[in-house]
Design a protein around this motif. Structure first.
Motif, PDB file in Angstrom:
ATOM      1  N   GLY A 180       0.811  -1.220   0.000  1.00  0.00           N
ATOM      2  CA  GLY A 180       0.000   0.000   0.000  1.00  0.00           C
ATOM      3  C   GLY A 180       0.836   1.259   0.000  1.00  0.00           C
ATOM      4  O   GLY A 180       0.631   2.158  -0.820  1.00  0.00           O
ATOM      5  N   SER A 181       1.797   1.330   0.915  1.00  0.00           N
ATOM      6  CA  SER A 181       2.565   2.580   1.023  1.00  0.00           C
ATOM      7  C   SER A 181       3.414   2.788  -0.226  1.00  0.00           C
ATOM      8  O   SER A 181       3.588   3.908  -0.695  1.00  0.00           O
ATOM      9  N   THR A 182       3.923   1.679  -0.799  1.00  0.00           N
ATOM     10  CA  THR A 182       4.718   1.809  -2.024  1.00  0.00           C
ATOM     11  C   THR A 182       3.868   2.396  -3.146  1.00  0.00           C
ATOM     12  O   THR A 182       4.285   3.344  -3.827  1.00  0.00           O
ATOM     13  N   ILE A 183       2.667   1.846  -3.290  1.00  0.00           N
ATOM     14  CA  ILE A 183       1.775   2.334  -4.351  1.00  0.00           C
ATOM     15  C   ILE A 183       1.440   3.812  -4.100  1.00  0.00           C
ATOM     16  O   ILE A 183       1.469   4.629  -5.019  1.00  0.00           O
ATOM     17  N   THR A 184       1.173   4.142  -2.833  1.00  0.00           N
ATOM     18  CA  THR A 184       0.847   5.534  -2.501  1.00  0.00           C
ATOM     19  C   THR A 184       1.985   6.469  -2.911  1.00  0.00           C
ATOM     20  O   THR A 184       1.763   7.501  -3.535  1.00  0.00           O
ATOM     21  N   HIS A 185       3.194   6.079  -2.572  1.00  0.00           N
ATOM     22  CA  HIS A 185       4.324   6.976  -2.852  1.00  0.00           C
ATOM     23  C   HIS A 185       4.601   7.092  -4.344  1.00  0.00           C
ATOM     24  O   HIS A 185       4.909   8.175  -4.838  1.00  0.00           O
ATOM     25  N   ILE A 186       4.468   5.980  -5.056  1.00  0.00           N
ATOM     26  CA  ILE A 186       4.644   6.045  -6.510  1.00  0.00           C
ATOM     27  C   ILE A 186       3.584   6.979  -7.103  1.00  0.00           C
ATOM     28  O   ILE A 186       3.864   7.794  -7.985  1.00  0.00           O
ATOM     29  N   SER A 187       2.359   6.879  -6.564  1.00  0.00           N
ATOM     30  CA  SER A 187       1.274   7.695  -7.115  1.00  0.00           C
ATOM     31  C   SER A 187       1.533   9.186  -6.913  1.00  0.00           C
ATOM     32  O   SER A 187       1.268   9.991  -7.803  1.00  0.00           O
ATOM     33  N   ILE A 188       2.072   9.552  -5.754  1.00  0.00           N
ATOM     34  CA  ILE A 188       2.389  10.968  -5.514  1.00  0.00           C
ATOM     35  C   ILE A 188       3.435  11.435  -6.528  1.00  0.00           C
ATOM     36  O   ILE A 188       3.347  12.533  -7.080  1.00  0.00           O
TER      37      ILE A 188
END
Lengths: 469, 277
Positions: A180-188
């Protein structure tokens, strides 16, 4: 000697490199940048953005304006330091991600069946259960129980030389929660990239468009014409909605027609046309009514309705008149020696009149609509006085045109952001390590686990599992 | 007589009486008072629901197009969140109502004191005539409600922690353990944050559709970003650096103060595109 010196330099370099790496990958930096961005943004809402320099000097004084100007506080969100902070955020994001990715991947991927009961006992939530039955029965019981809780199981029967014939079970669920956090950071990162693309190649501009005067769009080499503009009113007289019927003409061919309104734009070749506003023209009139007065007698000779920028001969006076310019709010720029409209409001309307008398261009005065300013500058060479008695300005439809390829990246990033947040907040990675050690007629079960979030819920689940025995 | 203003006046009283009951419950520690307080809260929520439904009928549109209407929506969501706590944790966390219901009372009270032009039923201006209004406002306010509940629980945490440290019997003995409050605080921020994020994204999509740009640094947008940064900081502190307890409680309070400014302050103090609410 040489090699020693080289390694020393090398290690010093590595030391510097590590320091830089640590700086950019620290969470502290992220929190500090959040704080600075938030503070900077607050400043931008306190100091009104995008006003004239004169306005700032009036409000804050010369001295403060120096600082305001130095730090670009009049266009804060596009200033060098705000951009720098955003770039810092992006760097921080990328470095931090690259640093954490291996361990995140390990936690996501690794199946761990090779452990001792000591490891299980060291876990915070460890329980030891005495099971009435043999090890195989215990295994089946646990398997069906955990499957009921939606766990995925990996079972290993350890070889006999390993003390006793014990069984190791590793169970996990919700491991995608780790990502989850990886996807969140990539999205930002994707959203920030999108905004960079937007500001680099996207554009937005505003056009007042008049009926019968097509708007040329040079970036797309086509015309947009306003076929009709109208307003709908509510019963109480307030405005309900306003509409523009637009046609797109591309190389002489009418490609499409659409009636747009606020919240319903027209789209053509990646260009968007929005209904943004409407109003009376500030730079043109349809007609101007000019009153011509004989200086000697003081009597009105005639009142002529003149079209904009169309010279007209006034019979019996020897005059040819032309209304060449209009401003809705008269102002004079002394430096450039130019008249301009200070605002689109019709605060102090004036027309410029070209006066040709007996074949000679004798004057081009500005005539004011305001009666107090009538005949401000009498024309000495003329037999007549000229007064702007009335005028009619055309209504424009205010169209916002935009083309922004960055927008798609922003939407992709936004979608991923929501997915990432959902996964990281609501899907928990729970792992259980279970050791079954057979003893005479019964078995000892060591059960313990870890969760990456929501330890309260996890404890509750463990309790209900243990209680089932 | 049976209009939405009348209903919200009733609502104000029900929430007030309920919140008084909670305070008495805290002091006297009698279970039946707790039951009464909760029953009144549920009654209040039903009246709140009715107020929203009647307003929908009166206006013929989704009932959250001005400050007054959104306050009624917010209190509805906050109380719904509280009832959800009650259902999930049975009555162990009932006392949380002492703070949450008081918040809802204050919300309705503030809405009632608004100048009439913020309450009146007006036809929607062209910019608001869109289906995005419903999605954008609902998601944003679910987020606000999450933050509001977290704020209330954060305050409870600070009170409880202090009385735990003193170790003497106190007024706050009925409060759940500070550990549980800390966990609950996190949970509501974890609900609020994705919803506010979604609200911002939906707002951006709508802005792109209505104004021709997804981000204009209008004060409302900017402040929503500020709020977002504060809570993003909270998560980094909590999940990565392991902050717990007092630090995160303070964060949830500061975050909510920023939310209040985003919601009310910007509307009254800072001019911008969001001038209507």
């Amino acid at each position: 000697m040489e090699t020693a010196a080289q390694t020393e330099v090398g290690s010093r370099q590595r030391g510097v490199y590590l320091k830089v790496y640590d700086f950019f990958s620290s969470v502290k930096l992220a929190v500090v940048v959040f704080f600075l961005l938030a503070t900077g943004s607050i400043l931008g809402t306190v100091i009104e953005q995008g006003l004239d320099p004169q306005e700032y000097i009036e409000r804050y004084g010369e001295k403060w304006y120096y600082w305001i100007n130095l730090f670009n506080l009049t266009n804060l969100y596009h200033s060098w330091w705000f951009t720098l902070l955003l770039a810092l955020l992006a760097t921080n994001l990328a470095v931090c991600l690259s640093k954490r990715l291996p361990s995140i991947w390990r936690a996501y991927y690794v199946v761990d069946c090779d452990f001792t009961h000591n490891l299980v006992q060291n876990l915070k939530n460890c329980t030891i259960i005495k099971f009435q039955g043999n090890a195989e029965e215990a295994k089946h019981k646990i398997a069906s129980l955990l499957k009921g809780h939606k766990y995925k199981l990996w079972v290993e029967n350890n070889p006999p030389e390993n003390s006793a014939e014990d069984i190791s079970i590793f169970a996990a669920k919700g491991r995608i929660g780790r990502l989850g956090s990886t996807i969140t950071h990539i999205s930002i990162f994707i959203i920030l990239t999108g905004t960079v693309v937007s500001s680099a190649i996207g554009f937005r501009s505003f056009y007042p468009v008049y009926e019968g005067q097509p708007l040329y769009v040079p970036q797309g080499d086509f015309y947009v014409s306003l076929d009709k503009f109208w307003i709908d009113y509510n019963e109480n007289g307030s405005i309900k909605d306003y509409f523009s019927k637009l046609s797109v003409v591309d190389h002489g061919k009418k490609m499409m027609t659409k009636t747009i309104q606020v919240n319903d734009p027209l789209q053509y070749k990646g260009f968007w046309f929005y209904q943004s506003s409407y109003g009376l023209a500030w730079d043109r009139v349809d007609k101007a009514l000019i009153r011509i007065i004989d200086k000697k007698s003081g009597k009105i000779v005639v009142e002529e309705a003149l079209d904009f920028r169309k010279e007209k001969e006034i019979k019996g006076t020897g005059l040819r008149l032309n209304v060449t310019n209009f401003v809705s709010h008269f102002a004079y720029d002394a430096q450039r020696k130019q008249v301009y409209a200070k605002s689109p409001e019709h605060e102090n309307p004036a027309v410029q009149l070209e006066i040709v008398e007996d074949g000679n261009l004798i004057a081009t005065p500005w005539l004011f609509y305001d009666p107090k300013l009538h005949n401000m500058f009498p024309i000495e060479k003329s037999k007549f006085d000229f007064i702007l008695a009335d005028y009619r300005s055309p209504q424009y439809s205010g169209l916002q045109m935009a083309k922004d390829p960055g927008v798609n990246l922003v939407w992709i990033g936004s979608g991923l952001l929501m997915a990432g947040l959902f996964i990281s907040f609501f899907i928990f990675h729970r792992r259980l390590w279970i050791k079954i050690e057979p003893s005479e007629k019964s078995a000892l079960i060591y059960l313990g686990g870890l969760t990456n979030k929501d330890s309260y819920g996890f404890e509750k689940e463990l309790k209900s599992i243990v209680e089932s025995f | 007589m049976f209009n939405s203003f009348f209903l919200s006046d009733i609502l104000l009283w029900v929430y007030l009486i309920a919140s008084c009951c909670y305070i008495v419950y805290m002091a006297l520690k009698k279970d039946w008072i707790g039951h009464l307080a909760f029953a009144l809260t549920v009654l209040g929520w039903l009246v709140n629901t009715a107020a929203l439904v009647v307003r929908t009928i009166e206006t013929g549109r989704a009932p959250y197009a001005n400050l007054y209407e959104t306050m009624v929506l917010l209190s509805w969501l906050v109380i719904m969140g509280y009832i959800a706590i009650e259902l999930k944790y049975s009555s162990r966390l009932r006392i949380v109502g002492a703070v949450i219901v008081t918040l809802a009372f204050l919300a309705i009270g503030a809405a009632a004191m608004l100048p009439y032009r913020y309450q009146a039923i007006e036809p929607l201006i062209p910019a608001l005539q869109s289906n995005w209004l419903i999605l954008h406002v609902i998601t944003t306010f679910v987020g606000y409600a999450g933050f509001a509940i977290a704020f209330g629980i954060g305050i409870m945490y600070l009170l409880k922690e202090r009385s735990e440290q003193r170790g003497k019997p106190s007024f706050f003995d009925r409060f759940p353990s500070s550990e549980l409050l800390d966990d609950l605080n996190y949970k509501f921020i974890a609900i609020g944050f994705p919803f506010v994020t979604l609200g911002i994204i939906l707002g951006a999509i709508w802005a792109n559709y209505a104004w021709g740009g997804y981000w204009s640094w209008d004060p409302k947008e900017t402040w929503s970003l500020i709020v977002w940064f504060i809570y993003a900081g909270y998560f980094h502190g909590r999940l990565v650096r392991g902050w717990r307890g007092r630090k995160t409680a303070y964060f949830s309070i500061i975050g909510f103060i920023a939310v209040v400014f985003l919601y009310w302050g910007v509307s009254f103090v800072l001019p911008g595109l969001h001038a209507y609410a």
